[in-house]
Motif scaffolding. Structure first.
Motif, short mmCIF file in Angstrom:
data_model
loop_
_atom_site.label_atom_id
_atom_site.label_comp_id
_atom_site.label_asym_id
_atom_site.label_seq_id
_atom_site.Cartn_x
_atom_site.Cartn_y
_atom_site.Cartn_z
N GLY A 26 -14.63 -14.22 11.15
CA GLY A 26 -15.71 -14.13 12.14
C GLY A 26 -16.85 -13.19 11.78
O GLY A 26 -17.74 -12.96 12.60
N LEU A 30 -20.34 -13.36 13.87
CA LEU A 30 -20.91 -12.25 14.64
C LEU A 30 -22.34 -11.92 14.20
O LEU A 30 -23.16 -11.51 15.01
N ALA A 33 -24.51 -14.59 15.97
CA ALA A 33 -24.31 -14.77 17.42
C ALA A 33 -25.50 -14.27 18.26
O ALA A 33 -25.87 -14.93 19.25
N HIS A 55 -12.23 -8.19 16.73
CA HIS A 55 -13.59 -7.62 16.82
C HIS A 55 -14.28 -8.06 18.10
O HIS A 55 -15.48 -7.85 18.26
N SER A 56 -13.52 -8.71 19.00
CA SER A 56 -14.21 -9.32 20.14
C SER A 56 -14.71 -8.32 21.17
O SER A 56 -15.42 -8.70 22.09
N ASP A 58 -16.51 -5.85 20.05
CA ASP A 58 -17.69 -5.30 19.38
C ASP A 58 -18.96 -5.73 20.10
O ASP A 58 -19.01 -6.81 20.68
N SER A 61 -20.60 -9.55 20.42
CA SER A 61 -19.58 -10.59 20.36
C SER A 61 -19.34 -11.24 21.72
O SER A 61 -18.46 -12.06 21.87
N VAL A 64 -19.33 -15.06 21.93
CA VAL A 64 -18.56 -15.74 20.88
C VAL A 64 -17.16 -16.08 21.39
O VAL A 64 -16.51 -15.24 22.02
#
Ligand SMILES: C[S@@+](CC[C@H](N)C(=O)[O-])C[C@H]1O[C@@H](n2cnc3c(N)ncnc32)[C@H](O)[C@@H]1O
Length: 219
Positions: A26, A30, A33, A55-56, A58, A61, A64
């Motif tokens: 990802g 990212l 995005a 990393h969601s 972050d 994000s 995403v």
């Protein structure tokens, strides 16, 4: 390769939804995005998706969403996406045509038939081994056009990478699928041969080949 991202950013908009096909960890997802309304990332590797999902939280994000899906048959409705893109991932164009809106764009950067050719010749094996005279770009363009895509950009990119030492190129080969069965121990002699032959003042030379395509769904 910067050219692919530049092309993608040419076709993005804050009110558009994009699909990242074979999104892996990802990282790239990212990075683009913020330029879309939403980006969906799909991959068949749970390990990769777990990294992506970690990393969601972050910044950047929030728009995403990742899911474990085979790109050949996805769960998305017909005409769901404005843009679909693929960086060295699977190329199931029929499915990409189905899930793109009319007027939507499909962008791809793929591996060309001449990628790492001299290395594969010494090894006598490797991804796409021996298919040097089959233009990947021509094959892909024909398939896209037959499905009803209009090709608006298509180019081969040839360049060299240089590795500072045997250890570095060995490490590189351990992490990529050029030889699915690469084994540092067993392949020591073959890699040694390559290093000896392609050592240059700039480092150990490796020829790379990428194909970049942008196409539009006509109807
Ligand atoms: C070479 S990696 C590219 C990763 C990422 N796109 C990038 O540019 O960094 C290819 C990815 O495609 C995924 N992949 C392979 N076959 C797939 C399929 N049928 N459907 C979805 N993902 C697939 C792999 O798991 C892998 O993560």
């Amino acid at each position: 390769m910067q050219i692919f991202k530049e092309k993608l950013l040419d076709f993005c908009s804050k009110d558009e939804t994009a699909l990242d096909i074979g999104c892996a960890d990802g990282k790239f997802t990212l990075s683009v995005a913020p330029f879309f309304k939403n980006v969906y990332g799909i991959d068949t590797s749970k390990v990769n998706l777990d990294i992506a999902k970690s990393h969601s939280s972050d910044e950047g994000s929030k728009n995403v969403e990742y899911s474990l899906q085979d790109a050949e048959h996805t769960s998305f409705e017909d005409s769901f996406f404005d843009v679909a893109y693929c960086r060295r991932g699977p190329t199931f164009y029929k499915e990409y045509y189905r899930i793109l809106k009319t007027g939507g764009y499909y962008l791809e950067i793929g591996i060309g038939e001449m990628d790492t050719v001299e290395l594969k010749m010494i090894f006598g094996r490797g991804q796409g081994y021996g298919k040097w005279d089959k233009s990947r770009l021509d094959e892909n363009l024909k398939e896209l056009q037959d499905l009803g895509f209009k090709v608006i950009f298509a180019e081969n990119f040839h360049y060299f990478e240089y590795y500072p030492s045997y250890t570095k190129i060995d490490l590189f080969l351990q992490g990529v699928p050029i030889f699915e069965d690469f084994n540092s121990e067993k392949d020591r002699e073959l890699l040694g041969k390559y290093v000896e032959k392609f050592q240059t003042p700039k480092g150990i030379r490796l020829p790379r080949h990428r194909v970049v395509m942008v196409s539009k769904k006509l109807k």
